[in-house]
Write an enzyme that holds these catalytic residues in place. Structure first.
Site, PDB file in Angstrom:
ATOM      1  CB  ALA A 138      -0.923   0.011   1.223  1.00 31.79           C
ATOM      2  CG  ASP A 139       2.642   5.123  -1.622  1.00 38.67           C
ATOM      3  OD1 ASP A 139       3.693   5.005  -0.957  1.00 38.67           O
ATOM      4  OD2 ASP A 139       2.301   6.199  -2.145  1.00 38.67           O
ATOM      5  CB  THR A 140      -1.328   6.257   2.681  1.00 35.94           C
ATOM      6  OG1 THR A 140      -1.874   4.938   2.789  1.00 35.94           O
ATOM      7  CG2 THR A 140      -2.387   7.281   3.091  1.00 35.94           C
TER       8      THR A 140
END
Length: 198
Positions: A71-73
């Site tokens: 994931a990348d936020t």
């Protein structure tokens, strides 16, 4: 249940996976290029980076049956990214810009197993109440904003600034659980049944 690998060192993501009942998983932290074309949309940016993380973790794992979660936020205000502040001045400027306004928290999620991969994106609108300079300074004094994108964490004292959200609360913490649950189900992982679907 197949082997689960989380391609992240984030303690919040580990906690959120545990919330789904996934406690026996491996952590791999791939070293990937996180640069991006600023002309891309927020959704395209986080999606491209999480795909890179997932591919790198898959190569590190060398296990074609493992399910990789990456994931990348990022936090965006008026389409511009707000990263982690490097100084009190940057934190102060970010918090002032967020005051009494709505911003977006976007997370790209990739789930892959062998050559199969799926990437989706979740976006949550977060509205801050008006902040006083005194509140901002007091918050910065806690040290909490300094390792948080956008200079706040909704799971900490930053929650006192959030007047409302539209979308997935867990997404603001860094991992949209509703979206992830649906993606894992597509890969045969039945979280409510505690096993792998036939």
């Amino acid at each position: 249940m197949p082997r689960i690998i989380l391609a992240s060192q984030s303690p919040r993501r580990r906690q959120l996976l545990g919330q789904l009942g996934l406690e026996d998983f491996t952590i791999l932290v791939p070293d990937v290029d996180e640069s991006y074309d600023p002309a891309l949309s927020p959704e395209e940016i986080v999606s491209s980076i999480c795909r890179r993380k997932a591919r790198a973790a898959r190569d590190m794992a060398d296990d074609g049956e493992a399910i990789i979660i990456a994931a990348d936020t990022m936090v965006f205000l008026d389409g511009l990214r707000l990263g982690k502040p490097h100084s009190r001045e940057e934190a102060r400027a970010m918090l002032r810009s967020l005051s009494a306004r709505e911003h977006q928290v976007c997370t790209g999620v990739t789930v892959c197993r062998g050559d199969r991969a799926d990437t989706r994106c979740e976006s949550t609108a977060v509205h801050f109440r008006p902040l006083t300079d005194r509140e901002i300074e007091s918050y910065i004094d806690t040290g909490e904003p300094m390792d948080k994108a956008g200079a706040y964490g909704i799971q900490g004292l930053g929650a006192l600034f959030v007047e409302g959200i539209r979308g997935d609360y867990c997404n603001v913490m860094g991992l949209p659980l509703f979206l992830l649950g649906r993606m894992l189900s597509d890969f045969g992982v039945d979280l409510l049944g505690g096993g792998e679907e036939p």
